[in-house]
Design an enzyme around this catalytic site. Structure first.
Site, mmCIF file in Angstrom:
data_model
loop_
_atom_site.group_PDB
_atom_site.id
_atom_site.type_symbol
_atom_site.label_atom_id
_atom_site.label_comp_id
_atom_site.label_asym_id
_atom_site.label_seq_id
_atom_site.Cartn_x
_atom_site.Cartn_y
_atom_site.Cartn_z
ATOM 1 N N ASP A 1 13.568 2.519 -6.301
ATOM 2 C CA ASP A 1 13.098 2.960 -4.984
ATOM 3 C C ASP A 1 14.006 2.516 -3.851
ATOM 4 O O ASP A 1 13.989 3.086 -2.765
ATOM 5 C CB ASP A 1 11.735 2.321 -4.686
ATOM 6 C CG ASP A 1 10.607 3.020 -5.384
ATOM 7 O OD1 ASP A 1 10.709 4.225 -5.606
ATOM 8 O OD2 ASP A 1 9.610 2.337 -5.693
HETATM 9 C C1 BGC Z 1 9.258 -0.506 -1.531
HETATM 10 C C2 BGC Z 1 9.988 -1.634 -2.212
HETATM 11 C C3 BGC Z 1 9.298 -2.009 -3.458
HETATM 12 C C4 BGC Z 1 9.019 -0.807 -4.310
HETATM 13 C C5 BGC Z 1 8.210 -1.156 -5.493
HETATM 14 C C6 BGC Z 1 9.072 0.620 -2.489
HETATM 15 O O1 BGC Z 1 8.388 1.677 -1.926
HETATM 16 O O2 BGC Z 1 9.964 -0.067 -0.440
HETATM 17 O O3 BGC Z 1 10.071 -2.740 -1.380
HETATM 18 O O4 BGC Z 1 10.085 -2.899 -4.193
HETATM 19 O O5 BGC Z 1 8.351 0.194 -3.605
HETATM 20 O O6 BGC Z 1 7.074 -1.865 -5.185
HETATM 21 O O1 IFM Z 2 10.437 2.482 -10.080
HETATM 22 C C1 IFM Z 2 9.824 1.775 -9.068
HETATM 23 C C2 IFM Z 2 8.351 1.989 -9.184
HETATM 24 O O2 IFM Z 2 8.025 3.347 -9.055
HETATM 25 C C3 IFM Z 2 7.588 1.175 -8.180
HETATM 26 N N1 IFM Z 2 7.933 -0.205 -8.281
HETATM 27 C C4 IFM Z 2 9.352 -0.489 -8.185
HETATM 28 C C5 IFM Z 2 10.176 0.308 -9.147
HETATM 29 C C6 IFM Z 2 11.665 0.042 -8.885
HETATM 30 O O3 IFM Z 2 12.006 0.275 -7.569
#
Ligand code: BGC
Ligand code: IFM
Length: 809
Positions: free
Chosen positions: A488
């Site tokens: 992400d």
């Molecule tokens: C957030 C990240 C987070 C990820 C998974 C994303 O939408 O921006 O900070 O690590 O989701 O939780």
């Molecule tokens: O792949 C993502 C997932 O969808 C949400 N948690 C974090 C992961 C890595 O960014």
């Protein structure tokens, strides 16, 4: 250092001191009514949606982290001494024999003080929308004891987000009612939202409280409620402010006597066609819930309900049971990893100590991956989940990144543009088909974006998922990354450095030309899966195989860096995850997923890539996401570089990705490495270093701090993570090698040095297979009920049959 131990026979983790490094939580509920509960009884409850139907209040980022809770107080009415048997919220009161047993969808907390033992069992019975607290108080003294028992919950005014922020309104809307000893919380009832909560007690009440101020007293906290201190409840009725529920019961116990007091906290709705007389009146459906309450206050019902819950779990877990030379493996596979997979299915990413319950909906990619870990336990629920997810897909094949569990509609706030999303649907459906053989699902009509009239067979959704990638290829012929792919935080279409806009915006993401090698690998994997699905559906998978091969070629050509797979190309065409970079030279994700897709298996690239992982990314606590960590923020990479080195996507051990490497190692035949990586993450194997790991030793966490972090080895974000499903797949299907396929069950273990076999029971498509693997190498042939079968695939047997299989390795 340990804070407890596993009781494998009971399938419980037993915490024997309350001051765990972090609250160690468990989940109540299996279907619609859910709760979080910590080892000191902290946490909250909700009905279906942790945001909109929150029954009890929780104060975020509190000290300690897990307040409020489901608190019981015991008071010695002769001395005035009082305490909570769960340690919190009265930590100053010393306890003996504290023990918290987290079991499967239940938690038991017990302790003693001054010769009085109290044990509370918390669980939510199957098929009900309520939770039971069964409190057993025992007088271990040799004299009679005169005691008081107080219960306490603080009601949330339903919408948890609003409840935590909108005080000018909320301090005036709280409403309760008390009738026949039952406390009803009916805020919002005036607007005919038609739901309410009830809190009841099995004993005759000495009193009750529903006003927090009355119960606690001015300037007091839950550590010394005035009502408890004085031994007298105020019979208060809350008008606004903070409605609570507290019962006061007096108990006279003879020496050695145990008394059981049951409390029931539940959620109810009025019948849809309820008539109100006069119109606008606030009549609660008390007559409707009264029989339910009475039933669940009876000890026999509680006993049966608890037994029913245990049987439910026994049945689910029976689908896979293994006996290997490694106790930590057995315990995780047989109990805790499977349990976490089902919790993750129920919760998605909504409610944990780290997910607020008011944040995210259901992730498109997350839900498809979660499915890999629970499809064997609840295939019919997996089927529904697939149809729900697919119904949010757009006609273009694109996917909303998230959808809301209550409405099942795509979430417009976040929208689409995470270009890996659609491909995970193919893998989710593939896993479902392999487990169940239910090819009819492929013809099931499913709409696009939930629009009536737009239904097409599910299989068409899968075709569009693949098309979506092929319609979006970049300058090197690799898939465009869009806003991000699995990672992400890898936001490569950033080119704005407007102050105050640190991350990529939606506007500049689309049309961006950044490309992802990861999506390339994922496409190869998904297209090969689709070839198999197409064949099952009476079609020809050839064009998908061709597309997979073509993409594999592109990945090998533009995605190979000499000793590992590259990660991406950014908006400016610069390579990411290459020896050319100063930081972020090698990323874990493409090494795993490209090999899973079969890229580099024939020409040695896979082995090279995995050697590079071992050399550059592996640590004793797991494999970090990338190296070297980004030392500073880089606008052209986005959120990944916003994390300090060693945390989360910036070189943390992002546990979700580790099983991809385990699987890749197993695919290249390296059982030692695969299992070694498995053990580095296995929570039970890390139990002895709980003071370092800090999170629960019975479930996986999303992240363990990487080697660049000052807290290397410290876990965070436990419970709700794709880590659960992927570790389950890695150990059961690739290391132990018991793998459902379209045509049957394959037994293809890749074991570590020193193992000479193992045993497993697997219920698959209605048949029970009792499998014994004999030997340390690859399986050459099977003996099925005494008859020799070449190869390693068990042909499908009659449903209901028990089949004995010996696999010779
Ligand atoms: C957030 C990240 C987070 C990820 C998974 C994303 O939408 O921006 O900070 O690590 O989701 O939780
Ligand atoms: O792949 C993502 C997932 O969808 C949400 N948690 C974090 C992961 C890595 O960014």
């Amino acid at each position: 250092m340990r804070y407890g131990h596993f009781d494998d026979d009971q399938r419980e983790y037993v915490i024997d001191r309350p001051d765990t490094p972090l609250p160690w939580i468990n989940y109540l509920g299996t279907d619609a009514y859910f709760g979080i509960i910590s080892n000191t009884a902290g946490g909250y409850s909700f009905y279906r949606d942790a945001k909109l139907r929150r029954l009890t209040r929780y104060r975020y980022n509190n000290a300690p982290l897990d307040v409020g809770g489901r608190y019981v107080y015991v008071r010695d009415d002769e001395t005035g001494d009082y305490w909570s048997p769960s340690w919190q919220p009265t930590p100053e009161r010393e306890l003996t024999g504290y023990e918290c047993r987290h079991g499967l969808s239940y938690t038991k907390i017990a302790s003693s003080r001054g010769g009085i033992r109290a044990e509370t069992l918390y669980f939510a019975p199957l098929g009900e929308t309520l939770e039971v607290w069964r409190v057993r108080v025992t007088n271990d003294r040799d004299t009679a004891a005169a005691l008081s028992l107080f219960s306490s919950v603080e009601f949330c005014l339903w919408d948890a987000q609003d409840d935590a922020t909108n005080f000018q309104r909320n301090y005036s809307i709280g409403q309760v009612e008390v009738a026949d000893g039952v406390i009803y919380h009916k805020t919002e009832y005036r607007e005919r939202r038609d739901h309410f909560a009830y809190f009841a007690c099995s004993e005759e009440l000495a009193g009750f409280d529903t006003s927090r101020d009355a119960f606690l007293g001015a300037y007091r906290g839950y550590d010394r409620p005035a009502a408890v201190e004085n031994g007298v409840a105020g019979d208060s009725i809350a008008h606004g402010w903070q409605p609570i529920g507290s019962h006061h019961v007096r108990l006279a116990l003879a020496p050695g006597e145990t008394r059981e007091v049951n409390f029931v906290l539940g959620y109810a709705e009025n019948p849809k066609d309820a008539k109100f007389d006069p119109p606008g009146s606030q009549t609660l459906n008390k007559t409707g819930v009264r029989p339910v309450i009475e039933r669940w206050l009876r000890p026999e019902t509680v006993e049966q309900g608890f037994a029913g819950l245990r049987a439910y779990w026994d049945d689910l877990l029976e689908k896979i049971q293994v006996r290997t030379p490694d106790g930590d493996t057995d315990r995780m596979v047989n109990v805790w990893n499977a349990y976490q997979c089902l919790v993750t299915f129920n919760m998605s990413r909504s409610a944990s100590l780290y997910e607020s319950g008011i944040g995210r909906g259901m992730g498109f990619r997350d839900s498809n991956q979660d499915l890999l870990g629970f499809v064997h336990m609840v295939p019919e629920r997996a089927r529904q989940r697939i149809l729900d997810i697919a119904a949010t897909q757009k006609e273009t094949g694109g996917a909303y990144h998230q959808y809301q569990p209550l409405t099942k509609r795509g979430n417009n706030d976040i929208g689409e543009g995470f270009n890996d999303d659609p491909l995970w649907l193919v893998l989710g459906v593939g896993a479902y088909l392999k487990e169940t053989g239910d090819t009819a699902i492929l013809d099931q009509p499913v709409p696009f974006d939930n629009a009536p009239g737009s239904e097409v067979p599910l299989v068409e959704h899968l075709r569009r998922s693949l098309r979506y990638t092929l319609d979006r290829l970049g300058p090197h012929g690799l898939p465009l990354i869009g806003r991000a792919d699995w990672n992400d935080c890898l936001n490569l279409n950033c080119f704005s450095d407007t102050p105050g806009e640190p991350f990529q915006t939606t506007e500049n993401a689309h049309g961006g030309v950044a490309e992802s090698v990861f999506i390339g690998g994922l496409f190869v994997l998904a297209a090969k899966e689709m070839a198999g699905i197409a064949a099952l559906h009476g079609g020809d998978g050839e064009k998908y195989r061709v597309a997979a091969e073509k993409m594999a070629g592109t990945v090998a050509e533009h995605g190979w860096d000499g000793a590992w797979f590259r990660r991406a190309y950014d908006f400016h065409g610069n390579v990411i995850g290459s020896g050319e970079n100063d930081e972020g030279q090698i990323f874990i994700e493409p090494q795993g997923i490209c090999v899973l897709g079969g890229v580099g298996l024939d020409d040695g690239l896979a082995v090279k890539a995995l050697d590079s992982v071992a050399e550059r990314l592996a640590t004793p606590h797991g494999i970090v996401l990338q190296q070297p960590a980004y030392s500073g923020y880089r606008i052209e990479l986005g959120e990944i570089s916003s994390y300090p080195p060693g945390y989360k996507e910036n070189a943390g051990i992002f546990c979700h990705t580790n099983p991809w490497i385990m699987i890749a190692e197993a695919m290249t035949g390296n059982g030692d490495r695969a299992f070694d990586y498995y053990r580095r993450l296995n929570p039970s194997a890390r139990e002895a270093i709980s003071e370092v790991h800090r999170c629960e030793p019975y479930v996986y966490a999303q992240m363990i701090a990487g080697k660049d972090a000052p807290t290397h080895g410290e876990a965070k974000n436990s419970w709700l993570s794709g880590t659960a499903a992927w570790n389950f797949v890695a150990i059961t299907q690739w290391i132990l090698g018991i793998r459902p396929e379209f045509t049957g069950l394959r037994v293809d273990p890749v074991l570590p040095e020193g193992w000479t076999g193992f045993e497993a029971t697997r219920r698959f498509r209605g048949t029970t297979y009792q499998i014994r693997v004999v030997g340390a190498g690859r399986v050459t042939h099977l003996e099925i009920d005494g008859a020799r079968v070449e190869g390693n695939v068990i042909p499908l047997a009659e449903p209901g049959a028990v089949v004995r299989v010996t696999a010779f390795a």
